[in-house]
Design a protein around this motif. Structure first.
Motif, short mmCIF file in Angstrom:
data_model
loop_
_atom_site.label_atom_id
_atom_site.label_comp_id
_atom_site.label_asym_id
_atom_site.label_seq_id
_atom_site.Cartn_x
_atom_site.Cartn_y
_atom_site.Cartn_z
N TYR A 129 0.86 -1.18 0.00
CA TYR A 129 0.00 0.00 0.00
C TYR A 129 0.90 1.23 0.00
CZ TYR A 129 -3.34 -3.41 1.94
OH TYR A 129 -4.14 -4.51 2.16
N ASP A 130 0.34 2.38 -0.35
CA ASP A 130 1.04 3.66 -0.23
C ASP A 130 0.44 4.46 0.90
OD1 ASP A 130 3.01 3.48 -2.16
OD2 ASP A 130 1.75 4.29 -3.76
N PRO A 131 1.25 5.24 1.64
CA PRO A 131 0.69 6.09 2.69
C PRO A 131 -0.29 7.11 2.11
CG PRO A 131 3.10 5.97 2.83
CD PRO A 131 2.71 5.36 1.53
N VAL A 132 -1.29 7.45 2.91
CA VAL A 132 -2.22 8.52 2.51
C VAL A 132 -1.49 9.86 2.56
CG1 VAL A 132 -4.38 9.69 3.10
CG2 VAL A 132 -4.19 7.21 3.35
N GLN A 133 -0.65 10.01 3.57
CA GLN A 133 0.20 11.19 3.70
C GLN A 133 1.58 10.75 4.17
OE1 GLN A 133 -1.70 13.84 6.45
NE2 GLN A 133 -3.37 14.39 5.07
N GLY A 134 2.58 11.58 3.93
CA GLY A 134 3.92 11.27 4.38
C GLY A 134 4.67 10.40 3.39
N SER A 135 5.82 9.95 3.80
CA SER A 135 6.67 9.15 2.91
C SER A 135 7.49 8.14 3.70
CB SER A 135 7.59 10.06 2.09
OG SER A 135 8.38 10.86 2.95
N ILE A 136 7.94 7.12 3.01
CA ILE A 136 8.80 6.08 3.58
C ILE A 136 10.06 6.05 2.74
CG2 ILE A 136 9.02 3.65 4.20
CD1 ILE A 136 5.96 3.51 4.24
N LEU A 137 11.21 6.10 3.40
CA LEU A 137 12.48 6.15 2.68
C LEU A 137 13.36 4.97 3.05
CD1 LEU A 137 11.60 9.29 3.59
CD2 LEU A 137 13.63 9.82 2.25
N ILE A 138 14.06 4.46 2.07
CA ILE A 138 15.11 3.46 2.28
C ILE A 138 16.39 4.02 1.68
CG2 ILE A 138 15.96 1.17 1.66
CD1 ILE A 138 13.19 0.11 1.82
N ASP A 139 17.40 4.14 2.51
CA ASP A 139 18.67 4.75 2.07
C ASP A 139 18.41 6.11 1.43
OD1 ASP A 139 19.91 2.53 3.01
OD2 ASP A 139 20.46 1.71 1.06
#
Length: 574
Positions: A387-397
């Motif tokens: 799934y994708d967040p409704v708001q915000g972000s997820i980062l890897i490296d």
């Protein structure tokens, strides 16, 4: 019409076979038109007392025999070529439909039954064969026969030809009304088939639960109701079809009666010969045949279109997880993870996670704990970009997951879920699923680390033992150990464990925890656990409550705080 065009364009790779079928149809139709003409000419020779009738009849008979031979050849070529192209396109479409489903986000599947989706691939997709090999060729051949015979009728006698058209408007109106009434009924039938398949899939998958709770009679009644509903839906459409067939037959016969009466009158005043009347009546049967069969062709077209619409409905579905053009490829990944102001909900207005922030350094182990429903598994699913967040972000490296290719992301993440899924096949095949080119030695090594080798060797055929659908022949703990071995084989820099040891006894759990500790060294591990004994050694423990983080720290630090974690710890009496 759009559906038909889309199917024809989709089958472009097989146009050669379909065109050959069309050519065969045209030649086949022309040979069918030759026989009545021969009879008309023979009647003309007989009524005129032609002295060369025997020789001419022999010549016409041989030509007719050749026409019948060509007709047989074209009939074979038409049928085989059309089916060859149609079935090959059907295989391609089913593969494409399956591929489409594989790339849709999990959001799409949340409110879908597996059986309904299987029905789309198997039952609905099969309608392209009906369309390409039957409905469209039948439509073309009927239109060609109608136009060809109409031309012949006018060439024989214009007045009789005009009279033969008296009943055609009635036949046309009947077929139009039939099409408008029946099409929605066949669409309902396709849906009813999907509902029945979905219920059957659910029941066969949950047969153990049905027997445990003695719900066999209830489920039989439910399946019987759905089966009868599908039958009644189909019969309702068929009843309307059968209602119109007598009217079509009546008006077709009425046309022949008109020609007999009017033809007799014209013959009495010398405007038409006996041979022309005989030929006209023979051709009249061919003339009304396409109109009479129009309802059947309509039925085929509408059934096929209804099924194809359900297929293209899936093919046109937009995935909520979209990969950008030229995405970033994750290579030489360290494993730093950051959740930055992440908000997510399954139902709008009811957030599971709100403004969630968390940084995980590469090579560390972070545990998520908290009561059911606070979003622990959701965070793991977001990290895998199910799934994708409704708001915000997820980062890897420091790379936003939305900028990263899905393949490279999932190649660098290994995952063990609480609800283990094993495929029908052998033990070896299930462990090797995460790495198709793995050797037998590698499989055995990870199985030993997952404490699975010993029980595998006790099975009838060891690693070649067939474990049944979803691993039905194995215990819950055995299935979970195979899932852990499968994840270990992936050897990814990020390891996600969602209650990975929940189905294990204490002794086996302790052994696997030791193996997981060795495995976790040098890689980022995010684990979910209800047994707090399994996360004591985690570098960081994150306690979730409500929609965010309630506490965060090491095992010792959180115990000293005497907060939520300490209460959970005391409740488990560790």
């Amino acid at each position: 019409m759009k559906v038909c065009i889309r199917v024809i364009l989709g089958a472009k790779k097989y146009w050669g076979y379909l065109i050959l079928s069309m050519i065969s149809i045209i030649v086949l139709t022309l040979t069918q038109l030759y026989a009545p003409w021969v009879i008309k000419e023979l009647t003309d020779l007989a009524t005129k007392g032609d002295p060369e009738i025997a020789a001419k009849a022999s010549k016409m008979g041989l030509n007719l025999l050749a026409a019948y031979a060509l007709q047989a050849l074209c009939s074979f070529t038409r049928g085989y070529s059309a089916h060859y192209g149609a079935y090959h396109y059907l295989a391609d479409l089913r593969t494409a439909l399956y591929d489409k489903l594989q790339h849709l986000s999990l959001n799409y599947f949340n409110d879908k039954q597996t059986g309904q989706l299987v029905s789309r691939i198997m039952n609905d997709a099969a309608n392209v064969e009906l369309l390409l090999a039957h409905a469209i060729p039948d439509l073309i051949i009927n239109v060609f026969i109608f136009l060809s015979v109409a031309a012949i009728l006018f060439s024989i006698n214009v007045k009789l030809a005009a009279a033969s058209f008296i009943t055609t408007p009635f036949l046309y109106l009947i077929n139009i009304f039939y099409a408008r009434v029946v099409l929605p009924k066949f669409r309902l039938n396709q849906k009813a088939i999907g509902d029945l398949n979905g219920a059957l899939q659910d029941n066969l998958s949950g047969v153990k639960e049905i027997q445990v709770f003695n719900q066999q009679e209830y489920e039989i009644r439910k399946i019987g109701m759905l089966a009868r509903r599908q039958s009644n839906t189909f019969l309702n459409a068929m009843r309307l079809g059968e209602l119109f067939h007598p009217f079509i037959s009546f008006f077709s016969a009425a046309g022949t009666v008109i020609i007999i009466i009017y033809g007799g009158y014209l013959a009495s005043i010398g405007e038409v010969s006996i041979a022309d009347i005989v030929g006209f009546i023979l051709y009249l049967g061919l003339f009304y045949q396409p109109i009479t069969r129009l309802s059947d062709v309509n039925e085929q077209l509408h059934t096929a279109i209804a099924g194809c619409e359900r297929v293209f409905e899936v093919m046109d579905e937009e995935s909520s997880i979209k990969e950008k053009i030229n995405p970033t490829q994750l290579t030489n990944m360290k494993g730093d993870i950051e959740f930055r102001h992440v908000t997510f909900h399954y139902i709008e207005g009811s957030p599971i996670i709100k403004n969630f922030d968390l940084k995980i350094q590469s090579g560390t182990t972070v545990a998520l704990v908290g009561p059911t429903g606070v979003g622990k598994t959701t965070l793991v699913s977001l990290l895998n970009r199910f799934y994708d967040p409704v708001q915000g972000s997820i980062l890897i490296d420091n790379c936003d997951l939305k900028d990263v290719s899905l393949k490279s992301l999932r190649d660098n993440v290994s995952m063990v879920l609480q609800d283990v899924y094993l495929f029908t096949g052998t033990v070896f095949e299930n462990i090797a699923y995460s790495c198709r080119n793995a050797t037998k030695e590698q499989i055995i090594t990870v199985a030993q680390k997952a404490q699975a080798h010993e029980f595998i060797m006790d099975l009838e055929h060891g690693y070649d033992t067939y474990i049944g659908e979803r691993g039905v022949k194995l215990s819950g703990g055995q299935k979970q150990r195979l899932a852990i071995a499968r994840a270990l084989l992936r050897d990814a820099p990020i390891l996600l464990l969602d209650e990975a040891t929940s189905a294990l006894d204490n002794q086996t759990e302790a052994a696997i925890q030791q193996a997981l500790s060795i495995l976790s060294a040098g890689r980022t591990t995010l684990m979910i656990a209800h047994r707090l004994s399994t996360i004591k050694s985690a570098d960081q423990i994150v306690v979730l409550e409500g929609t965010g983080v309630a506490e965060q720290g090491t095992h010792e630090t959180l115990l000293k705080k005497k907060g939520i974690y300490a209460r959970l710890h005391a409740a488990q009496d560790i």
